[in-house]
Design an enzyme around this catalytic site. Structure first.
Site, mmCIF file in Angstrom:
data_model
loop_
_atom_site.group_PDB
_atom_site.id
_atom_site.type_symbol
_atom_site.label_atom_id
_atom_site.label_comp_id
_atom_site.label_asym_id
_atom_site.label_seq_id
_atom_site.Cartn_x
_atom_site.Cartn_y
_atom_site.Cartn_z
ATOM 1 N N THR A 38 0.835 -1.202 0.000
ATOM 2 C CA THR A 38 0.000 0.000 0.000
ATOM 3 C C THR A 38 0.872 1.255 0.000
ATOM 4 O OG1 THR A 38 -0.166 0.158 2.428
ATOM 5 C CG2 THR A 38 -1.804 -1.212 1.294
ATOM 6 N N GLY A 39 0.319 2.332 -0.521
ATOM 7 C CA GLY A 39 1.000 3.621 -0.475
ATOM 8 C C GLY A 39 2.243 3.707 -1.335
ATOM 9 N N ALA A 40 2.125 3.273 -2.590
ATOM 10 C CA ALA A 40 3.295 3.291 -3.484
ATOM 11 C C ALA A 40 3.075 4.268 -4.629
ATOM 12 C CB ALA A 40 3.572 1.895 -4.025
ATOM 13 N N SER A 41 2.695 5.481 -4.296
ATOM 14 C CA SER A 41 2.339 6.443 -5.341
ATOM 15 C C SER A 41 3.516 7.256 -5.863
ATOM 16 C CB SER A 41 1.259 7.404 -4.824
ATOM 17 O OG SER A 41 1.714 8.081 -3.670
ATOM 18 N N ILE A 60 9.170 4.920 -0.045
ATOM 19 C CA ILE A 60 9.476 3.594 0.480
ATOM 20 C C ILE A 60 8.624 2.530 -0.211
ATOM 21 C CG2 ILE A 60 9.257 2.124 2.529
ATOM 22 C CD1 ILE A 60 10.177 4.516 4.207
ATOM 23 N N GLY A 61 7.351 2.833 -0.450
ATOM 24 C CA GLY A 61 6.481 1.871 -1.106
ATOM 25 C C GLY A 61 7.011 1.438 -2.459
ATOM 26 N N SER A 69 7.449 4.022 12.994
ATOM 27 C CA SER A 69 8.458 5.087 12.902
ATOM 28 C C SER A 69 9.240 5.274 14.185
ATOM 29 C CB SER A 69 7.784 6.415 12.504
ATOM 30 O OG SER A 69 7.139 6.299 11.264
ATOM 31 N N TYR A 74 0.446 11.976 14.517
ATOM 32 C CA TYR A 74 1.214 10.944 13.813
ATOM 33 C C TYR A 74 1.828 9.962 14.806
ATOM 34 C CZ TYR A 74 4.704 8.868 10.691
ATOM 35 O OH TYR A 74 5.471 7.975 9.959
#
Length: 253
Positions: free
Chosen positions: A8-11, A16-17, A151, A164
């Site tokens: 997920t989150g590989a835009s 990192i994605g 994190s 966050y």
């Protein structure tokens, strides 16, 4: 052994994605990744035109099947939509990398319910529900892998990032409990903290100030954490579960 992986989150190509997708594709794993460009467009780093499509083309160059989906992870229907699409396009997934995150700056004096909810929906609710759906549908008996991105909230304070830190910190607790619950299904669950990583948001001033806090004299790169994730999803890591791994190059706070 190659197994279908969801990331997920590989835009963003520098993120990192995307780095995780590259490492897993090079290892022969079919890849399905999600992205959400409206979030990146709101952030200081922005996004370049057609980055998800460019990443897909790059990954296909490694000779593996690849597909992608723009998905709003704040939606309660997101897990069902994602896993249905993956099954239709590639088959039964064996790997889930929960990389997507929401992050803006706030503190005790500026935090709002609305902003805290935005962090919660992506950072912990989506991560938990996607992991639950993955485990519920997993029926291969062994080789299941869930890797969550954290994190290092347990290692020190993060002033100015209250929402966050609060929501990402919850990932550690979820990882440990979920690992115990799904071990009988042949699934391992781990979380990884990459430390400060240059995904395009660091200015030269920030990199310079952080470099001295690493024994190697440099900040982390997306490829650093991606290689560790490649190990965690491999057959060699079948005995590693319920761990919060601080793969941050000896970062000294």
């Amino acid at each position: 052994m190659t197994r279908i992986a969801i990331v997920t989150g590989a835009s963003r190509l520098k993120g990192i994605g995307a780095a995780v997708c590259r490492e897993l594709a090079k290892a022969g794993h079919p890849i399905f990744f999600t992205y959400w460009t409206p979030y990146d467009k709101e952030m200081p780093w922005g996004s370049e035109a057609n980055e998800p499509k460019r990443l897909k083309d790059e990954l296909e160059g490694f000779g593996v099947p690849v597909n992608m989906m723009e998905l709003d992870l704040t939606s309660t229907e997101a897990p069902e939509q994602l896993f249905q699409k993956v099954r239709e396009d590639l088959g039964q997934p064996s790997i889930l990398v929960n990389n997507a995150a929401y992050s803006t700056n706030d503190d005790y004096s500026t935090i709002t319910a609305e902003e805290l909810d935005k962090h919660y929906f992506v950072n912990i609710r989506a991560t938990t529900l996607l992991s639950s759906r993955f485990a519920t549908e997993f029926n291969l008996g062994s080789g299941g892998r869930i890797v969550n991105l954290t994190s290092g909230q347990s290692r020190g304070a993060m002033p100015g990032e209250l929402s966050y830190a609060t929501t990402k910190g919850a990932i550690d607790a979820m990882t440990v409990t979920l690992a115990a619950e799904v071990a009988k299904l042949g699934i391992t669950v781990n979380a990884i903290n990459p430390g400060p990583t240059d995904t395009g948001w660091m200015t030269e001033e920030i990199k310079s100030s952080l470099s001295g806090m690493f024994p190697s004299g440099r900040v982390g790169m997306p490829s650093d954490v991606a290689r560790t994730i490649k190990f965690l999803v491999s057959e060699e890591a079948e005995w590693v579960t319920g761990q919060i791994i601080h793969s941050e190059g000896g970062f000294r706070r």
